[in-house]
Design a protein around this motif. Sequence first.
Motif, PDB file in Angstrom:
ATOM      1  N   PHE A   1       0.810  -1.228   0.000  1.00  0.00           N
ATOM      2  CA  PHE A   1       0.000   0.000   0.000  1.00  0.00           C
ATOM      3  C   PHE A   1       0.840   1.273   0.000  1.00  0.00           C
ATOM      4  O   PHE A   1       0.484   2.249  -0.657  1.00  0.00           O
ATOM      5  N   ASP A   2       1.973   1.258   0.732  1.00  0.00           N
ATOM      6  CA  ASP A   2       2.809   2.471   0.747  1.00  0.00           C
ATOM      7  C   ASP A   2       3.734   2.516  -0.461  1.00  0.00           C
ATOM      8  O   ASP A   2       3.965   3.568  -1.040  1.00  0.00           O
ATOM      9  N   TRP A   3       4.275   1.353  -0.801  1.00  0.00           N
ATOM     10  CA  TRP A   3       5.268   1.326  -1.882  1.00  0.00           C
ATOM     11  C   TRP A   3       4.599   1.104  -3.238  1.00  0.00           C
ATOM     12  O   TRP A   3       4.649   1.969  -4.107  1.00  0.00           O
ATOM     13  N   LEU A   4       3.936  -0.029  -3.433  1.00  0.00           N
ATOM     14  CA  LEU A   4       3.362  -0.344  -4.747  1.00  0.00           C
ATOM     15  C   LEU A   4       2.015   0.327  -4.983  1.00  0.00           C
ATOM     16  O   LEU A   4       1.563   0.404  -6.130  1.00  0.00           O
ATOM     17  N   GLN A   5       1.380   0.773  -3.927  1.00  0.00           N
ATOM     18  CA  GLN A   5       0.074   1.442  -4.039  1.00  0.00           C
ATOM     19  C   GLN A   5      -0.925   0.595  -4.828  1.00  0.00           C
ATOM     20  O   GLN A   5      -1.605   1.101  -5.743  1.00  0.00           O
ATOM     21  N   VAL A   6      -1.018  -0.664  -4.463  1.00  0.00           N
ATOM     22  CA  VAL A   6      -1.922  -1.552  -5.205  1.00  0.00           C
ATOM     23  C   VAL A   6      -3.380  -1.125  -5.082  1.00  0.00           C
ATOM     24  O   VAL A   6      -4.213  -1.505  -5.908  1.00  0.00           O
ATOM     25  N   GLN A   7      -3.691  -0.316  -4.057  1.00  0.00           N
ATOM     26  CA  GLN A   7      -5.087   0.112  -3.913  1.00  0.00           C
ATOM     27  C   GLN A   7      -5.565   0.926  -5.122  1.00  0.00           C
ATOM     28  O   GLN A   7      -6.760   0.958  -5.423  1.00  0.00           O
ATOM     29  N   THR A   8      -4.598   1.544  -5.848  1.00  0.00           N
ATOM     30  CA  THR A   8      -5.023   2.325  -7.025  1.00  0.00           C
ATOM     31  C   THR A   8      -5.554   1.420  -8.132  1.00  0.00           C
ATOM     32  O   THR A   8      -6.263   1.885  -9.026  1.00  0.00           O
ATOM     33  N   LEU A   9      -5.207   0.119  -8.058  1.00  0.00           N
ATOM     34  CA  LEU A   9      -5.736  -0.802  -9.070  1.00  0.00           C
ATOM     35  C   LEU A   9      -7.260  -0.908  -8.993  1.00  0.00           C
ATOM     36  O   LEU A   9      -7.903  -1.298  -9.974  1.00  0.00           O
ATOM     37  N   CYS A  10      -7.824  -0.565  -7.862  1.00  0.00           N
ATOM     38  CA  CYS A  10      -9.281  -0.691  -7.707  1.00  0.00           C
ATOM     39  C   CYS A  10     -10.032   0.284  -8.614  1.00  0.00           C
ATOM     40  O   CYS A  10     -11.261   0.171  -8.779  1.00  0.00           O
ATOM     41  N   GLU A  11      -9.298   1.226  -9.192  1.00  0.00           N
ATOM     42  CA  GLU A  11      -9.945   2.125 -10.151  1.00  0.00           C
ATOM     43  C   GLU A  11     -10.232   1.400 -11.478  1.00  0.00           C
ATOM     44  O   GLU A  11     -11.037   1.887 -12.271  1.00  0.00           O
ATOM     45  N   ARG A  12      -9.536   0.284 -11.709  1.00  0.00           N
ATOM     46  CA  ARG A  12      -9.762  -0.436 -12.964  1.00  0.00           C
ATOM     47  C   ARG A  12     -11.027  -1.280 -12.884  1.00  0.00           C
ATOM     48  O   ARG A  12     -11.326  -1.838 -11.817  1.00  0.00           O
ATOM     49  N   PRO A  13     -11.716  -1.445 -14.012  1.00  0.00           N
ATOM     50  CA  PRO A  13     -12.958  -2.228 -13.998  1.00  0.00           C
ATOM     51  C   PRO A  13     -12.774  -3.626 -13.404  1.00  0.00           C
ATOM     52  O   PRO A  13     -13.595  -4.076 -12.613  1.00  0.00           O
ATOM     53  N   ARG A  14     -11.651  -4.289 -13.771  1.00  0.00           N
ATOM     54  CA  ARG A  14     -11.477  -5.666 -13.305  1.00  0.00           C
ATOM     55  C   ARG A  14     -11.448  -5.767 -11.788  1.00  0.00           C
ATOM     56  O   ARG A  14     -11.869  -6.779 -11.216  1.00  0.00           O
ATOM     57  N   PHE A  15     -10.907  -4.732 -11.135  1.00  0.00           N
ATOM     58  CA  PHE A  15     -10.752  -4.792  -9.681  1.00  0.00           C
ATOM     59  C   PHE A  15     -11.715  -3.859  -8.953  1.00  0.00           C
ATOM     60  O   PHE A  15     -11.553  -3.578  -7.765  1.00  0.00           O
ATOM     61  N   ALA A  16     -12.736  -3.378  -9.696  1.00  0.00           N
ATOM     62  CA  ALA A  16     -13.600  -2.334  -9.138  1.00  0.00           C
ATOM     63  C   ALA A  16     -14.385  -2.803  -7.914  1.00  0.00           C
ATOM     64  O   ALA A  16     -14.792  -1.990  -7.079  1.00  0.00           O
ATOM     65  N   GLU A  17     -14.579  -4.127  -7.818  1.00  0.00           N
ATOM     66  CA  GLU A  17     -15.322  -4.638  -6.655  1.00  0.00           C
ATOM     67  C   GLU A  17     -14.498  -4.586  -5.365  1.00  0.00           C
ATOM     68  O   GLU A  17     -15.011  -4.848  -4.295  1.00  0.00           O
ATOM     69  N   HIS A  18     -13.191  -4.315  -5.523  1.00  0.00           N
ATOM     70  CA  HIS A  18     -12.294  -4.397  -4.363  1.00  0.00           C
ATOM     71  C   HIS A  18     -11.983  -3.030  -3.782  1.00  0.00           C
ATOM     72  O   HIS A  18     -12.233  -1.990  -4.406  1.00  0.00           O
ATOM     73  N   SER A  19     -11.406  -3.048  -2.595  1.00  0.00           N
ATOM     74  CA  SER A  19     -10.947  -1.820  -1.939  1.00  0.00           C
ATOM     75  C   SER A  19      -9.742  -2.169  -1.073  1.00  0.00           C
ATOM     76  O   SER A  19      -9.481  -3.355  -0.802  1.00  0.00           O
ATOM     77  N   ARG A  20      -9.033  -1.160  -0.642  1.00  0.00           N
ATOM     78  CA  ARG A  20      -7.897  -1.423   0.247  1.00  0.00           C
ATOM     79  C   ARG A  20      -8.353  -2.166   1.504  1.00  0.00           C
ATOM     80  O   ARG A  20      -7.676  -3.075   1.970  1.00  0.00           O
ATOM     81  N   GLU A  21      -9.489  -1.771   2.028  1.00  0.00           N
ATOM     82  CA  GLU A  21      -9.988  -2.403   3.260  1.00  0.00           C
ATOM     83  C   GLU A  21     -10.201  -3.907   3.042  1.00  0.00           C
ATOM     84  O   GLU A  21      -9.900  -4.731   3.898  1.00  0.00           O
ATOM     85  N   GLN A  22     -10.725  -4.219   1.853  1.00  0.00           N
ATOM     86  CA  GLN A  22     -10.966  -5.624   1.541  1.00  0.00           C
ATOM     87  C   GLN A  22      -9.655  -6.394   1.396  1.00  0.00           C
ATOM     88  O   GLN A  22      -9.531  -7.523   1.861  1.00  0.00           O
ATOM     89  N   PHE A  23      -8.688  -5.755   0.732  1.00  0.00           N
ATOM     90  CA  PHE A  23      -7.363  -6.386   0.620  1.00  0.00           C
ATOM     91  C   PHE A  23      -6.806  -6.649   2.017  1.00  0.00           C
ATOM     92  O   PHE A  23      -6.259  -7.718   2.295  1.00  0.00           O
ATOM     93  N   GLU A  24      -6.922  -5.668   2.882  1.00  0.00           N
ATOM     94  CA  GLU A  24      -6.370  -5.815   4.242  1.00  0.00           C
ATOM     95  C   GLU A  24      -7.077  -6.943   4.990  1.00  0.00           C
ATOM     96  O   GLU A  24      -6.441  -7.743   5.686  1.00  0.00           O
ATOM     97  N   ALA A  25      -8.394  -7.010   4.814  1.00  0.00           N
ATOM     98  CA  ALA A  25      -9.148  -8.070   5.493  1.00  0.00           C
ATOM     99  C   ALA A  25      -8.720  -9.446   4.979  1.00  0.00           C
ATOM    100  O   ALA A  25      -8.602 -10.410   5.747  1.00  0.00           O
TER     101      ALA A  25
END
Lengths: 577, 577
Positions: free
Chosen positions: B12-36
Amino acid sequence: MTLRQTLAFLLFDWLQVQTLCERPRFAEHSREQFEAMLDAAERSAREQVAPANRACDAEEPRLDAQGRVQLPASTATALRAYRDSGLLAATADAEWGGLQLPCAVAMAANAFYSRASVGVAGYGLLTSGNAHLVLAHGTARQREVFAQPCLEGRWFGTMCLSEPAVGSSLGDLTTRARPDGADFEADPLGPRYRLKGSKTWISGADHELGENIVHLVLAKVVGADGALPPGSAGISLFIVPKFRVEDGRHNGVTLAGLNHKLGWRGTVNGLLNFGEADDCLGYRVGAEGQGLACMFHMMNEARIGVGLGAALLAYAGFETSLAYAKERTQGRPVGQREGPMVPIAQHPDVRRMLLAQKAIAEGALALCLYCAQLVDAEDEASQELLALLTPIAKSWPSQWGLEANSLAIQVLGGAGYTRDWPLEQYWRDQRLNMIHEGTHGIQALDLLLRKASRPQALGLLAARINTTVEAALQRPELAEAANQLAAALALVGKATKAAWASGDPAQAALQATPYLQAFGHTVIAWIWLDLGLCDTDPGRAAARQYFFAYELPLVAAWLAPVLARQALLADVNPDTL
Amino acid sequence: MTLRQTLAFLLFDWLQVQTLCERPRFAEHSREQFEAMLDAAERSAREQVAPANRACDAEEPRLDAQGRVQLPASTATALRAYRDSGLLAATADAEWGGLQLPCAVAMAANAFYSRASVGVAGYGLLTSGNAHLVLAHGTARQREVFAQPCLEGRWFGTMCLSEPAVGSSLGDLTTRARPDGADFEADPLGPRYRLKGSKTWISGADHELGENIVHLVLAKVVGADGALPPGSAGISLFIVPKFRVEDGRHNGVTLAGLNHKLGWRGTVNGLLNFGEADDCLGYRVGAEGQGLACMFHMMNEARIGVGLGAALLAYAGFETSLAYAKERTQGRPVGQREGPMVPIAQHPDVRRMLLAQKAIAEGALALCLYCAQLVDAEDEASQELLALLTPIAKSWPSQWGLEANSLAIQVLGGAGYTRDWPLEQYWRDQRLNMIHEGTHGIQALDLLLRKASRPQALGLLAARINTTVEAALQRPELAEAANQLAAALALVGKATKAAWASGDPAQAALQATPYLQAFGHTVIAWIWLDLGLCDTDPGRAAARQYFFAYELPLVAAWLAPVLARQALLADVNPDTL
């Protein structure tokens, strides 16, 4: 090139051990006799010890229902073959039934047994080390009663140093010895004490291979106030037999458990309790407080012995993977797509792995024999040089022998990772060598804080290296290597000054391990160059070239933080990691 | 710093994977969900998989009297926990029940299972890799019949590449496939063949953990003349179920024996015979002759998976030895002779061994997640960079993870050498990683002959490294490291030119392995510096400083023979060794 041929080259062409026969001590010997002894050892190790190596690993020592240690029968058979070789008393005086061999020849003969099985050979090396210590520091009666049966292979020996809470920091040990009665000094076996304490990591701790076991135990004599003397100056050394010699009764030494090791399983290793019922008698060897000094008298040879074992494990892996690489076909040279597959020894990376193993195994072997020759030399300069080289002879073969054994596995690929081949056992066995007889880190401190802090010692080594460099500069095929070695030596000199710049041992200690690595590679480069001066063998020439091209450049890399007096290891807070 | 915290920093700090959630394929996801998801994986792996790790090593797979593979019951229990995590279908489309997670998040979640037990996790990684290959290259029916049950964890999968006589040289394989009847192309499961041949080193070869096993088998289609097409262009890929799907009968796949491995014993490994009675049906996936291309489609992820597993083994050893070093007391700081013993984490050499492990484990982990993010990125430049970095992501964690595991043993000394601690198992398990999924030497050839011979790939990497260097030069605490990295990169560039100076791949191949080593250290230095740009953690800062002070200088040493175009490996005659 067989191991037998390599040893002949090292002993007779390089070290010229046959010249020792001019000395009175070795006057009964001749080169022919040394050669015959090597032949006999080679055959006995191959035929009678090597077959026991797999079983002593697969059938790990275990306790039966009666608490007795069970070992495979083949271990006892193999040990009888070793006993019959006479090598238990290889260097001992004829007075004690010894062969009075030079140390270098004895080590060379032992090399065959280490190659065959370090786990089996371990009992013999421990027992003869034990006996030599008693010969060196014991009374006439102690020699006769305790050392003699060990030299004859009827009894076995151990060294009991570590305790569950005390390993490298021996000065903190807590095993106690109390004078046994007012007349404790009058016992013919030596001053008699009652011992109480626990010792662990005891190789050969208990078994039924012989009639008795002689434990050599470090302990502290309880003061009048019941307290133990502090530090390592308070340590004394005691002979503690498993069975009392006067009546054969148990002497209060109890096997509390076995250590289940990753490798080196042939040699049983366990935890011993002494005097749980206040029933354990020990006989002091040497003066009170001289225990460590007595023990360390033998430590040089024990540490070179570890190095030798490590070199031979590396050698065993090298031989196996070389034979495989010449037989196994796979793929074709880069750029060729047709035709039959070629032996993998044709592929550059496999060649690299073979050359690395040869450079390591034979370089380590040569260093250990060189050190053995210093033991034989006995003059003061040789002893000074021996002390300096001992941490290298212990650590370098251990560290790089492990790498060699890993490369042997890699040459075989998946096959090397299975028990269908002995390589995985060699690798597991080898891993112990960086730990026992003083860990790698302890060797580094010994080198930088004690040995290399003596300018005369470093000067002696530098002089010998420079002699080799000067001679090599005259030889076109060696001149470039000579210049490389001179540069490495100069860098080690600068690093020594940098590490000691503040004069504070605590500051120097920060640099100890990379310094050890760089020092070791420089020494091995010197050994390889020196071998090159009396050699025309193309295989050894290739190994030497490999070492100078691929390995020696590492010296500058390892010394970079030393020269920069890197303080990270002082500054880092482990709680943040 | 826990693994959970480290992964959060990297993702989250380095790769910022949470920004991928802006893409349609990952739109159902969020950082909170990744963390869970990470929390759930951490807990499940710790509570339900880690307890199985010892048993799966100690109770090695064996055959019972009926020839069935016996595994400890705890392996099945642990695998149910893994199945329940949903990670078998972590990155698969929702259409197939997949979670549609980014690859980086899926790998991070899998990291906890690899730390807990590589031997148990192996079944899951193989099975999901198998299913993904069928999803990518199979027909709709093949996906439904073969991939779906694997993604659900009801069936398991294998990859069958090597044969007893054919390992790295796949083009020489001899397993043959014959069209099964004139209507062989009409089978709804795909073109139907009868297979005949032997495959070895098959992880998960046979067991009763699920209802069926899907073998993916490389074989050659027999020509009209009965001959096999030559070379790797003749290889096709086949789905071969253990039990036929139409009637559940045995499909002519026989377990011919188990491989008895040094480590990684949790994953059963064996030799399979296909069609001994001409009774083995296989269904082709993809076009004839496209077998290797299909297989290698998944190879990037499989190789990063090996690197990730290696990183986590290193991490597991690091955690164990760090905890030990903070608890275990021994000795005192150099120069102090009195007072209580101190935790060994106070000794410089122990600190060195801890820092080295951290630099290796976390550096390797970061590289693998970086590569996973390139998988997620999907643009052409990212795929080019991914192809270049894959041999590093596979080889670097494998080689240095082994060193890290050895250092973990060394921190514990004798204790680390026993089965009282898990470190010896980590070390044995780790040793496989330099061998499977393409040996170390094969990775080196892949890097130098294929990947680094493409100037655009090297240019992309150099540009990313230079971006990091430029940013770091602005930061006083990173500027020196930035200059060191720039110098290492320049040296790698020179070495690439030197290795390819003749334009002859056979000449370049001589330099491949030291080149791989130097390239790898340069990449990891870049990763550590890049981490430093978004970090204030003192432990990571120390690991980064360690890497630049002690490790990066090795680049110049390894490249010395490359820059000199050393020809020893071409010249040496193995018969002289």
